[in-house]
Design a protein around this motif. Structure first.
Motif, PDB file in Angstrom:
ATOM      1  N   UNK A 245       0.970  -1.314   0.012  1.00  0.00           N
ATOM      2  CA  UNK A 245       0.306   0.434   0.185  1.00  0.00           C
ATOM      3  C   UNK A 245       0.742   1.246  -0.012  1.00  0.00           C
ATOM      4  N   UNK A 246       2.369   1.282   0.616  1.00  0.00           N
ATOM      5  CA  UNK A 246       2.873   2.530   0.620  1.00  0.00           C
ATOM      6  C   UNK A 246       3.266   2.555  -0.650  1.00  0.00           C
ATOM      7  N   UNK A 247       2.977   2.069  -1.962  1.00  0.00           N
ATOM      8  CA  UNK A 247       3.999   2.353  -3.403  1.00  0.00           C
ATOM      9  C   UNK A 247       2.520   2.049  -3.988  1.00  0.00           C
ATOM     10  N   UNK A 248       1.656   0.930  -4.393  1.00  0.00           N
ATOM     11  CA  UNK A 248       0.877   0.544  -5.728  1.00  0.00           C
ATOM     12  C   UNK A 248      -0.135   0.073  -4.536  1.00  0.00           C
ATOM     13  N   UNK A 249      -0.558  -0.565  -4.056  1.00  0.00           N
ATOM     14  CA  UNK A 249      -2.145  -1.471  -3.522  1.00  0.00           C
ATOM     15  C   UNK A 249      -3.866  -1.849  -4.801  1.00  0.00           C
ATOM     16  N   UNK A 250      -3.796  -2.654  -4.993  1.00  0.00           N
ATOM     17  CA  UNK A 250      -5.304  -3.154  -5.968  1.00  0.00           C
ATOM     18  C   UNK A 250      -6.450  -3.061  -5.197  1.00  0.00           C
ATOM     19  N   UNK A 251      -5.635  -3.100  -3.884  1.00  0.00           N
ATOM     20  CA  UNK A 251      -6.910  -3.279  -3.067  1.00  0.00           C
ATOM     21  C   UNK A 251      -7.780  -1.316  -2.925  1.00  0.00           C
ATOM     22  N   UNK A 252      -6.762  -0.530  -2.956  1.00  0.00           N
ATOM     23  CA  UNK A 252      -6.916   0.842  -3.584  1.00  0.00           C
ATOM     24  C   UNK A 252      -8.312   1.141  -4.904  1.00  0.00           C
ATOM     25  N   UNK A 253      -7.909   0.187  -5.416  1.00  0.00           N
ATOM     26  CA  UNK A 253      -8.989  -0.192  -6.912  1.00  0.00           C
ATOM     27  C   UNK A 253      -9.771  -0.569  -6.604  1.00  0.00           C
ATOM     28  N   UNK A 254     -10.537  -0.991  -5.213  1.00  0.00           N
ATOM     29  CA  UNK A 254     -12.296  -1.633  -4.909  1.00  0.00           C
ATOM     30  C   UNK A 254     -12.760  -0.320  -3.641  1.00  0.00           C
ATOM     31  N   UNK A 255     -11.997   0.446  -3.130  1.00  0.00           N
ATOM     32  CA  UNK A 255     -12.258   1.765  -2.586  1.00  0.00           C
ATOM     33  C   UNK A 255     -12.078   2.917  -3.043  1.00  0.00           C
ATOM     34  N   UNK A 256     -12.139   2.967  -4.214  1.00  0.00           N
ATOM     35  CA  UNK A 256     -11.855   4.539  -5.238  1.00  0.00           C
ATOM     36  C   UNK A 256     -13.649   3.927  -5.458  1.00  0.00           C
ATOM     37  N   UNK A 257     -14.489   3.071  -6.056  1.00  0.00           N
ATOM     38  CA  UNK A 257     -15.396   3.500  -6.973  1.00  0.00           C
ATOM     39  C   UNK A 257     -16.367   3.903  -5.830  1.00  0.00           C
ATOM     40  N   UNK A 258     -15.375   3.823  -4.077  1.00  0.00           N
ATOM     41  CA  UNK A 258     -16.927   4.501  -3.240  1.00  0.00           C
ATOM     42  C   UNK A 258     -17.277   6.132  -3.363  1.00  0.00           C
ATOM     43  N   UNK A 259     -15.773   6.317  -3.525  1.00  0.00           N
ATOM     44  CA  UNK A 259     -15.551   7.868  -4.129  1.00  0.00           C
ATOM     45  C   UNK A 259     -16.271   8.758  -5.131  1.00  0.00           C
ATOM     46  N   UNK A 260     -15.698   7.482  -6.539  1.00  0.00           N
ATOM     47  CA  UNK A 260     -16.276   8.193  -7.244  1.00  0.00           C
ATOM     48  C   UNK A 260     -17.976   8.528  -7.197  1.00  0.00           C
ATOM     49  N   UNK A 261     -18.814   7.858  -6.519  1.00  0.00           N
ATOM     50  CA  UNK A 261     -19.506   7.593  -7.008  1.00  0.00           C
ATOM     51  C   UNK A 261     -20.359   8.805  -5.394  1.00  0.00           C
ATOM     52  N   UNK A 262     -19.130   9.637  -5.322  1.00  0.00           N
ATOM     53  CA  UNK A 262     -19.673  11.224  -3.976  1.00  0.00           C
ATOM     54  C   UNK A 262     -19.023  12.121  -4.948  1.00  0.00           C
ATOM     55  N   UNK A 263     -18.250  12.484  -5.865  1.00  0.00           N
ATOM     56  CA  UNK A 263     -17.920  13.465  -6.360  1.00  0.00           C
ATOM     57  C   UNK A 263     -18.756  14.815  -7.095  1.00  0.00           C
ATOM     58  N   UNK A 264     -18.534  15.174  -6.989  1.00  0.00           N
ATOM     59  CA  UNK A 264     -19.217  16.401  -7.772  1.00  0.00           C
ATOM     60  C   UNK A 264     -19.259  16.936  -8.470  1.00  0.00           C
ATOM     61  N   UNK A 265     -18.069  16.576  -9.037  1.00  0.00           N
ATOM     62  CA  UNK A 265     -17.266  17.003 -10.268  1.00  0.00           C
ATOM     63  C   UNK A 265     -15.880  16.131 -10.795  1.00  0.00           C
ATOM     64  N   UNK A 266     -15.886  15.805 -12.248  1.00  0.00           N
ATOM     65  CA  UNK A 266     -14.617  14.756 -12.675  1.00  0.00           C
ATOM     66  C   UNK A 266     -13.253  15.649 -11.917  1.00  0.00           C
ATOM     67  N   UNK A 267     -13.052  16.584 -12.114  1.00  0.00           N
ATOM     68  CA  UNK A 267     -12.094  17.362 -12.005  1.00  0.00           C
ATOM     69  C   UNK A 267     -11.428  17.646 -10.435  1.00  0.00           C
ATOM     70  N   UNK A 268     -12.307  16.682  -9.709  1.00  0.00           N
ATOM     71  CA  UNK A 268     -11.999  17.024  -7.653  1.00  0.00           C
ATOM     72  C   UNK A 268     -11.206  15.646  -7.992  1.00  0.00           C
ATOM     73  N   UNK A 269     -11.336  14.219  -9.705  1.00  0.00           N
ATOM     74  CA  UNK A 269     -10.239  13.692  -9.228  1.00  0.00           C
ATOM     75  C   UNK A 269      -9.221  13.570  -8.754  1.00  0.00           C
ATOM     76  N   UNK A 270      -8.716  14.624  -9.675  1.00  0.00           N
ATOM     77  CA  UNK A 270      -6.699  14.615  -8.922  1.00  0.00           C
ATOM     78  C   UNK A 270      -6.480  14.532  -7.754  1.00  0.00           C
ATOM     79  N   UNK A 271      -7.080  15.378  -6.946  1.00  0.00           N
ATOM     80  CA  UNK A 271      -7.014  16.084  -5.886  1.00  0.00           C
ATOM     81  C   UNK A 271      -7.446  14.727  -4.723  1.00  0.00           C
ATOM     82  N   UNK A 272      -8.271  14.140  -5.266  1.00  0.00           N
ATOM     83  CA  UNK A 272      -8.905  13.221  -4.393  1.00  0.00           C
ATOM     84  C   UNK A 272      -8.554  11.954  -4.347  1.00  0.00           C
TER      85      UNK A 272
END
Length: 480
Positions: A245-272
């Motif tokens: 997890x300190x460099x790359x983790x596949x587990x993150x890809x299972x979590x990212x959709x949770x916040x993808x469903x809560x973003x108001x704008x696609x442009x928030x993706x860089x920061x989030x």
């Protein structure tokens, strides 16, 4: 210490420079996001950007960038390089695309996203793979904290019903059920940002304690550019798998959709997404530095660090916090070793519910439909929680990095279809293919063959995957 400062600066620069390159390649626009378009009040809920970032950080972090980085420190300060460049060119890219591709596909779980770009067979493989991995992650993140709570109570002289690991396991699983079942903004959206801040404060306290204590010196990479592992484990590919997890983790890809469903704008993706991964990389860098600086260095990083790690995750984190922050570190350590695993565990079960909901097309607006998925998932977690912890956890690191490999190939196919620069994902995908396949061939829990066989086998398989991908790019792109 200069090595640490340079790597820290590179991570920050990577967010602003390479992170922007990745964002421009994807090209977010002003289309309506799933949170705005669907907004079901349960999983699709608009949240402010600062909350998105902190929840994403806590979801993907937990103990991953702490314990994995400390284990990585057994190889010496060379681990700084993997944390830094892995985060910038692999982990950040992986997390950004897993989140943004989900946002572009109605907040779909990562298994569905992989199916869209890699085909139906891979979709079904990823569905099973994701659910099994998520339930395992959620379970081990319940068993560990339960055991630590009991240890603390017994040390404090408290006995009775609540000094039983079994009781605390069921309490944590009951909490998982509530957090998995209710709307994401009721608990996760309100409380988790606070815990995310605690995770950052704990890391800041550790590095401040190292900098202000003359007894601690962070070794330089150029003075220790060698394999310092006390057991002689090779850097390739064991260090890359261990840090996880300190460099790359596949587990993150299972979590990212949770916040993808809560973003108001696609442009928030860089920061989030990219930003949270860089923050996790910084946290991992700090804990790797602690592993190198706090413990005895003579004769390699062997004596103190190996011994404290042998006592388990909780003991190692607690020890570093005490040595760098004193009594203040005790409270922060408890947040780190109890709260952080639990918060990663419940979002793992939540993600598993969403994967199953996408798989079987079960509408999650109604309570009864959510119960249909939550009950069997937590029942499976309760069963696994009574198995041997070591057996459950044994294959996590490898499956974790293999999942990251598949997601990077998925992003590469998306970029190819969009006629964009797919090399920014294909290169790390090839690298992670070599890492994952090499480990699978030589690790004792897998095939257990010698490195003489594993090294060329990993490279050949990675080249084969790249060849398959490049062959696919020769085919005409189907109209959407």
């Amino acid at each position: 210490m200069l090595s640490f400062i340079i790597c820290f600066a590179l991570l920050l620069g990577g967010y602003f420079v390479y992170g922007k390159v990745v964002e421009n390649t994807f090209a977010p626009d002003d289309r309506e996001t799933p949170a705005v378009r669907i907004n079901d009040g349960v999983d699709y809920v608009v949240m402010p950007q600062w909350k998105l970032f902190l929840v994403q950080l806590l979801n993907i972090a937990g103990l991953g960038p702490i314990f994995g980085a400390m284990q990585g420190a057994l190889w010496g300060p060379v681990v700084f390089l993997w944390i830094t460049f892995g985060t910038i060119f692999a982990g950040g890219v992986h997390d950004y695309f897993s989140g943004m591709l989900s946002a572009r596909n109605d907040g779909a779980s990562i298994s569905e996203v992989c199916g869209i770009y890699l085909g139906g067979v891979m979709k079904n493989v990823m569905r099973v793979f994701s659910v099994v991995l998520l339930v395992m992650v959620g379970t081990v993140f319940a068993v560990g904290p339960a055991g630590l709570i009991v240890t603390l109570l017994k040390n404090a002289g408290i006995s009775g019903m609540f000094s039983s690991t079994e009781v605390w396991l069921w309490i944590i699983l009951a909490y998982y059920f509530i957090a998995t079942f209710i709307s994401i903004d009721k608990i996760i959206g309100r409380i988790y940002p606070i815990f995310g801040i605690c995770l950052i404060v704990m890391a800041v306290g550790v590095i401040f304690g190292i900098f202000t204590n003359p007894a601690y010196t962070i070794p330089e990479i150029w003075s220790n550019f060698t394999n310092m592992h006390p057991d002689g484990k090779p850097i390739w590919s064991f260090m890359f798998i261990t840090v996880a997890c300190g460099a790359i983790s596949g587990f993150h890809s299972t979590q990212s959709p949770l916040m993808a469903r809560c973003m108001k704008s696609e442009k928030q993706g860089h920061f989030v997404f990219y930003g949270a991964m860089v923050a996790e990389g910084v946290i991992a860098l700090i804990w790797a530095a602690a592993g190198c600086a706090v413990y005895e260095v003579t004769g390699g990083l062997s004596t103190g660090l190996k011994e404290i790690l042998a006592n388990g995750q909780s003991a190692a984190i607690y020890d570093v916090c005490i040595k760098t922050m004193g009594s203040v570190g005790v409270a922060l350590a408890m947040v780190g070793v109890i709260v952080c695993p639990i918060t990663s565990g419940d979002t793992a079960f939540r993600s598993a519910r969403l994967v199953l909901a996408d798989w079987f097309k079960i509408d999650q607006n109604k309570i009864q439909k959510r119960l249909v998925l939550c009950v069997p998932l937590l029942a499976a977690g309760a069963f696994i929680g009574h198995l041997d912890y070591a057996i459950v956890w044994r294959y996590f690191s490898w499956t974790n990095q293999t999942l990251a490999m598949i997601v990077l190939w998925t992003a590469s196919m998306y970029l190819y279809r969009e006629k964009k620069n797919y090399w920014i994902t294909a290169v790390p995908a090839t690298f992670m293919s070599a890492v994952s396949m090499t480990y699978f061939v030589c690790a004792s829990e897998c095939l257990g063959l010698s490195t003489t066989i594993a090294y060329p086998a990993g490279i050949i398989l990675a080249a084969l995957f790249l060849g398959i991908f490049l062959h696919a790019t020769k085919k005409p792109v189907k109209a959407a």
